[in-house]
Design an enzyme around this catalytic site. Structure first.
Site, PDB file in Angstrom:
ATOM      1  N   HIS A  24      -4.483   6.113   1.761  1.00 15.01           N
ATOM      2  CA  HIS A  24      -3.212   6.833   1.932  1.00 15.01           C
ATOM      3  C   HIS A  24      -2.241   6.656   0.775  1.00 15.01           C
ATOM      4  O   HIS A  24      -1.183   7.257   0.762  1.00 15.01           O
ATOM      5  CB  HIS A  24      -2.544   6.420   3.227  1.00 15.01           C
ATOM      6  N   GLY A  25      -2.564   5.790  -0.194  1.00  9.91           N
ATOM      7  CA  GLY A  25      -1.606   5.599  -1.276  1.00  9.91           C
ATOM      8  C   GLY A  25      -2.078   4.510  -2.209  1.00  9.91           C
ATOM      9  O   GLY A  25      -3.260   4.160  -2.231  1.00  9.91           O
ATOM     10  N   MET A  33       6.146   5.876  -8.275  1.00 10.66           N
ATOM     11  CA  MET A  33       6.947   6.976  -8.820  1.00 10.66           C
ATOM     12  C   MET A  33       6.869   7.100 -10.339  1.00 10.66           C
ATOM     13  O   MET A  33       7.475   7.993 -10.908  1.00 10.66           O
ATOM     14  CB  MET A  33       8.392   6.854  -8.360  1.00 10.66           C
ATOM     15  N   LYS A  52      14.650   9.325  -3.814  1.00  8.65           N
ATOM     16  CA  LYS A  52      14.328   8.160  -3.001  1.00  8.65           C
ATOM     17  C   LYS A  52      15.454   7.915  -2.007  1.00  8.65           C
ATOM     18  O   LYS A  52      16.619   8.085  -2.339  1.00  8.65           O
ATOM     19  CB  LYS A  52      14.234   6.931  -3.919  1.00  8.65           C
ATOM     20  N   CYS A 109       3.930   8.660  10.106  1.00 10.07           N
ATOM     21  CA  CYS A 109       4.397   8.722   8.729  1.00 10.07           C
ATOM     22  C   CYS A 109       3.290   9.497   8.006  1.00 10.07           C
ATOM     23  O   CYS A 109       2.112   9.349   8.331  1.00 10.07           O
ATOM     24  CB  CYS A 109       4.517   7.320   8.166  1.00 10.07           C
TER      25      CYS A 109
END
Lengths: 506, 340
Positions: free
Chosen positions: A429-430, A406, A505, A123
């Site tokens: 990573h996020g 988002m 999404k 991913c």
């Protein structure tokens, strides 16, 4: 500061006020502050090494809520682990390994653990930049978003039967990754330089991909999937490092694209089968595990070789997947704006996996060692000068793409020397989840997340309302805090901040 | 040999004389049709209960029949609340199970009686309340007339409570003697005394396990078989609206593993594969066998179609967490975390 000092719990309020308490108690494990943005879990019991969590006091306050810290300690019990069991600031509760976990294993005494890579093998995130000024195309945003929706299948169970792989097509994808997609006409050969390791993991063995994994994943090539996967149109809102931004071709006001997806059902099935099969391998090697999900096999074993071959092939599938989707997005922009490639200038900035294990050479205790580095919800972050980087980026370090939720922001960072020294050249990573999906659904009851975002000027298209509620901005930590911590710890440097404009999404 | 009087006698056919001898073959016609025999004969079993937890009793009986060697259930009808016949007693819940079998009729009858006994039915209590009542109603093209068994069931033609669920799962069923459709017969008879269809099975009680990144659930049951069935249904419930799924096809899944936890994760991983790769959505699960190192489960459902949108994708079923635990004697619990 003696270790016998009185431990004191740190409430969330205290954490937000500022200075961290000298000690933090998270029974049964203790996270001890160990320098700026660093916390250590001292080796105890079956642990073979310390745990090292990069985080700020504010982020650490969230950790008491779940079992992520316990999972860092669990990983430290695995045989042949080299250096500490590491977690990034976006750490959260996973299964087996924490999400945000990094662990390196010795080539001889070490193991590979499919759970340390995750079910969504490779991913990752791909970023495109353009020559378009976001504000100038604001009126066409909806048309672009709709064109992307039409050309990139997304949502639960999405598949793409229109994509004709021809005879041997899937084999080429599994063996050679992104370049196989380029051969099929998706993008250009020049793209490959801008994908981590040229978009191919060496040692792929398509023969290790079972018929069931092929059946499940084959028709899903070129699809986004569901859950936290997305395509996002963003605006570069702020540039923190002019030099690095210039090298990456980024400027304030620019329209950019982020793509987040992986190896779809093919990778999920590879991991499912490996976890099922590794129980035996772990038993034969006499490896005791604190969690069945940590099953692993000694690196020399047949089980490990088979899995590594399959994992690399699945990773290649994911590289090809993002290459295909990236190209589809470019075509969708061209179609919806009616502009030629020369005018929109859409080009690949970089493509970074964050669920993968790779053979790498790192300096440990003064000597270079060949290690298998697991990154589950963590990216590679090579420092400037590293030879594995494409020449054009060698002076700035590896681009690290950190998407946020988002509604808020995403970041472009570059790896720095600190990462090479302390985290096997790894970074975050996020944003990392804050709320469970069911809590998010509860908060989303009676609300329209889509219209809330629209009021903030963010256009959202989602295959389901449920996904939107699960993925609402407040379900995530503020990515800004994660980036502060990872940069504060010296693992990365900030280059640019992006703001979402349109989100697709699954 | 003295055949019991049967409404079927109204349309006596030439086959009838050839049947009846200890039920070695379903009928002369069936016996001559080798292809038909190889596939197994299609039969309909009536299920009824008016004592205790009625829905559970019907589902337990359907599951128990699943484990009869040589008998392969194909579909279970909805359940119908019906007025009792005979002495005053509580209302019945009735359903019909469609199955295929390679067993001779009398062995099927013996299996039904075995299941009744296992579920606590006391024979010889006449027409009083009962935990479970299983009747062999019908076999495709099968006519049997012996002292122990008459097929079609002698009172099938007059019992709306049996005909309504039969016609639901086997709309084209015909009386093997006179060839008339039971659907037409029912239209003439009327549905008096039969309530509206109540879909079986209903919800699985599951507790949501909160996990930050992913989803989890916990189910419990009195034995491992029911525990596995409930876990499979809870898994499907996270992916689809199971209430909309119809029982159209049967799929078998199998898993190997060293303990119950591994077997359960193995079976559930197969369910994920069926949904994601084969686009088959199960409505009901029935465990065939759980033994050392191996488990098999039958799943009833249908292929994905427009009206059956999946609600969320499950990438995988993990081994994370406590797995299968025996909480107390006769109480099992399964905790499952899924990667979504």
């Amino acid at each position: 500061m003696g270790r016998k000092g009185k431990h004191k719990g740190l409430s969330r309020r205290q954490a937000e006020k500022g200075p961290p308490a000298p000690r933090l108690e998270l029974p049964p494990l203790h996270l001890e502050p160990a320098g700026p943005h660093r916390y250590v879990i001292r080796r105890a019991g079956a642990m073979r090494t310390d745990g090292l969590v990069f985080a700020s006091a504010r982020l650490v306050a969230h950790l008491g809520r779940d079992q992520a810290v316990q999972q860092v300690a669990n990983v430290a019990t695995l045989p042949g682990i080299v250096g500490p069991s590491i977690a990034m600031p976006d750490i959260h509760w996973g299964y087996g390994f924490p999400i945000g976990g990094v662990a390196a294993f010795d080539a001889v005494d070490g193991v590979v653990s499919p759970g340390g890579i995750g079910y969504d093998i490779n991913c990752g995130v791909r970023m495109l930049a353009s020559d378009l000024v976001a504000d100038e195309i604001a009126g066409r945003l909806e048309a672009i978003v709709d064109a992307i929706v039409a050309s990139v299948p997304s949502g639960v169970g999405s598949s793409r039967f229109d994509l004709d792989l021809g005879s041997g097509g899937l084999e080429r994808v599994l063996a050679s990754g992104a370049s196989a997609a380029v051969r099929m006409g998706f993008g250009e050969a020049a793209d490959l330089d801008l994908v981590e390791d040229q978009g191919v993991v060496e040692g792929a063995d398509p023969g290790e991909i079972s018929p069931r994994a092929r059946e499940r994943g084959g028709p899903q090539l070129g699809t986004l999937g569901s859950g936290n996967h997305f395509v996002e149109l963003s605006r570069v809102d702020e540039v923190h490092d002019q030099r690095a931004a210039a090298v990456l071709g980024l400027f304030v006001g620019q329209l950019a694209v982020l793509i987040h997806t992986g190896s779809r059902g093919l990778g999920h099935q590879v991991c499912t089968e490996a976890v099922a099969g590794f129980g035996q391998a772990a038993r034969e090697a006499g490896i005791a595990l604190p969690d069945r999900q940590l099953v692993c096999a000694p690196l020399g074993s047949a089980a490990a070789r088979g899995y590594l071959g399959a994992m690399a092939a699945a990773a290649n599938f994911a590289f090809a997947n993002r290459q295909i989707i990236g190209h589809s997005v470019v075509l969708a922009v061209e179609r919806s704006l009616g502009v030629a490639p020369r005018e929109h200038g859409l080009r690949l900035v970089y493509d970074v996996p964050h669920n993968i294990a790779k053979w790498e050479s790192h300096e440990v205790g003064g000597r270079r060692r060949r290690l298998l580095v697991h990154r589950k919800g963590a990216t590679r972050a090579l420092p400037p000068g590293d030879e594995a980087l494409p020449e054009i980026y060698r002076e700035i370090g590896q681009p690290v793409l950190v998407p946020g939720d988002m509604g808020r922001a995403s970041f472009v960072l570059v790896g720095s020397e600190g990462a090479a020294r302390e985290s096997f050249a790894s970074a975050c990573h996020g944003a990392g989840r804050l709320l469970s999906r069911s809590d998010a659904l509860k908060r989303g009851r009676g609300r329209s997340v889509a219209s809330e975002l629209e009021r903030q000027g963010i256009l959202v298209r989602a295959a389901s309302r449920r996904t939107l509620a699960e993925e609402m901005p407040e379900a995530y930590k503020d990515v800004e805090h994660v980036v502060d911590a990872v940069c504060g710890a010296g693992l990365c440097r900030r280059v640019a901040r992006l703001r979402p404009l349109g989100v697709i999404k699954g | 040999m003295k055949p019991l009087p049967s409404p079927a006698e109204r349309c006596v056919g030439p086959e009838q004389t050839a049947t009846g001898r200890a039920g070695r073959a379903w009928t002369l016609r069936a016996a001559q049709d080798t292809q038909f025999r190889a596939m197994g004969a299609r039969i309909a079993v009536g299920l009824g209960s008016n004592l205790g937890p009625l829905e559970r009793n019907l589902l337990d009986a359907a599951s128990a029949l699943e484990r009869v060697p040589g008998l392969t259930p194909r579909a279970l009808s909805s359940a119908y609340l019906t007025e009792p016949v005979g002495p005053p007693q509580p209302a019945f819940l009735n359903a019909v199970l469609l199955a295929e079998t390679t067993l001779p009729p009398l062995e099927v009858l013996a299996a039904l009686q075995g299941v009744e006994a296992a579920l606590g039915r006391r024979r010889g209590s006449g027409h009083g309340p009962r935990v479970i009542d299983l009747d062999l109603l019908l076999a495709a093209d099968g006519v049997v007339a012996t002292q122990r068994l008459t097929l079609p069931h002698p009172r099938l033609r007059e019992r709306a409570f049996a005909l309504v669920p039969l016609v639901e799962v086997w709309p084209g069923a015909r009386d093997p003697v006179c060839g008339g459709r039971y659907a037409d017969l029912l239209a003439g008879l009327g549905r008096s005394g039969v309530g509206p269809a109540r879909p079986l099975p209903l919800r699985v009680a599951r507790r949501r396990v909160d996990h930050t990144a992913d989803l989890g659930f916990e189910v419990s049951a009195a034995n491992v078989e029911i525990l596995f069935e409930r876990a499979a249904m809870a898994l499907v419930d996270t992916m689809a609206r199971r209430g909309l799924v119809r029982e159209r096809e049967r799929r078998l899944v199998e898993a190997k593993g060293d303990d119950e936890g591994e077997l359960l994760v193995g079976l559930l991983s197969e369910v994920v594969f069926l949904v994601d790769a084969r686009r088959f959505v199960p409505r009901r699960a029935s465990v065939l066998v759980v033994e050392a190192g191996r488990a098999r489960m039958a799943l009833y459902g249908e292929r994905l179609h427009d009206a059956l949108q999946l609600r969320s994708a499950v990438k995988a079923v993990t081994h994370h967490g406590p797995g299968v635990q025996r909480v107390t004697k006769g109480r099992y619990r399964a905790t499952i975390v899924m990667d979504v």
